[in-house]
Design a protein around this motif. Structure first.
Motif, mmCIF file in Angstrom:
data_model
loop_
_atom_site.group_PDB
_atom_site.id
_atom_site.type_symbol
_atom_site.label_atom_id
_atom_site.label_comp_id
_atom_site.label_asym_id
_atom_site.label_seq_id
_atom_site.Cartn_x
_atom_site.Cartn_y
_atom_site.Cartn_z
ATOM 1 N N ILE A 7 0.838 -1.209 0.000
ATOM 2 C CA ILE A 7 0.000 0.000 0.000
ATOM 3 C C ILE A 7 0.864 1.246 0.000
ATOM 4 O O ILE A 7 0.577 2.211 -0.710
ATOM 5 C CB ILE A 7 -0.978 -0.013 1.182
ATOM 6 N N LEU A 8 1.923 1.251 0.773
ATOM 7 C CA LEU A 8 2.822 2.412 0.812
ATOM 8 C C LEU A 8 3.439 2.664 -0.560
ATOM 9 O O LEU A 8 3.566 3.807 -0.991
ATOM 10 C CB LEU A 8 3.916 2.192 1.855
ATOM 11 N N ILE A 54 -4.952 8.563 2.615
ATOM 12 C CA ILE A 54 -4.599 7.278 3.210
ATOM 13 C C ILE A 54 -3.156 7.348 3.703
ATOM 14 O O ILE A 54 -2.257 7.734 2.963
ATOM 15 C CB ILE A 54 -4.747 6.134 2.188
ATOM 16 N N GLN A 55 -2.949 6.968 4.953
ATOM 17 C CA GLN A 55 -1.613 6.990 5.541
ATOM 18 C C GLN A 55 -1.278 5.611 6.097
ATOM 19 O O GLN A 55 -2.090 5.003 6.789
ATOM 20 C CB GLN A 55 -1.536 8.007 6.672
ATOM 21 N N VAL A 56 -0.077 5.139 5.786
ATOM 22 C CA VAL A 56 0.423 3.912 6.389
ATOM 23 C C VAL A 56 1.226 4.334 7.611
ATOM 24 O O VAL A 56 2.162 5.129 7.516
ATOM 25 C CB VAL A 56 1.293 3.107 5.401
ATOM 26 N N MET A 57 0.823 3.804 8.761
ATOM 27 C CA MET A 57 1.430 4.186 10.029
ATOM 28 C C MET A 57 2.153 2.991 10.639
ATOM 29 O O MET A 57 1.746 1.845 10.440
ATOM 30 C CB MET A 57 0.354 4.675 10.994
ATOM 31 N N CYS A 58 3.228 3.267 11.386
ATOM 32 C CA CYS A 58 4.029 2.214 11.996
ATOM 33 C C CYS A 58 4.282 2.540 13.463
ATOM 34 O O CYS A 58 4.680 3.651 13.799
ATOM 35 C CB CYS A 58 5.364 2.108 11.257
ATOM 36 N N ARG A 59 4.042 1.543 14.328
ATOM 37 C CA ARG A 59 4.390 1.683 15.738
ATOM 38 C C ARG A 59 5.777 1.085 15.921
ATOM 39 O O ARG A 59 6.090 0.029 15.397
ATOM 40 C CB ARG A 59 3.378 0.962 16.634
ATOM 41 N N GLY A 60 6.635 1.766 16.631
ATOM 42 C CA GLY A 60 7.995 1.300 16.844
ATOM 43 C C GLY A 60 9.034 2.031 16.013
ATOM 44 O O GLY A 60 10.227 1.819 16.173
#
Length: 62
Positions: free
Chosen positions: A13-14, A22-28
């Motif tokens: 998707i990114l 639309i945003q691709v988000m990441c934890r860490g």
């Protein structure tokens, strides 16, 4: 609205994301385990999406 993603789907998707909403988000990201950080293909294309220890969760935000 947030949708959990697998690392492979997050990377796809990114890569093909034609929409600014639309945003691709990441934890860490940058060792920040409490918050999500937006990913940008130009800056994050070399991110090891499959490293679940370092990047435990991806989400799609709308």
């Amino acid at each position: 609205m947030a949708i959990n993603l697998t690392p492979l789907v997050a990377k796809i998707i990114l890569f093909i994301n034609p929409f600014a909403r639309i945003q691709v988000m990441c934890r860490g990201y940058n060792e920040d385990l409490a918050n999500f950080t937006e990913l940008v293909w130009g800056d994050d294309k070399d991110l090891d999406f499959m490293d679940k220890k370092t990047y435990p969760q991806f989400q799609l935000w709308y």
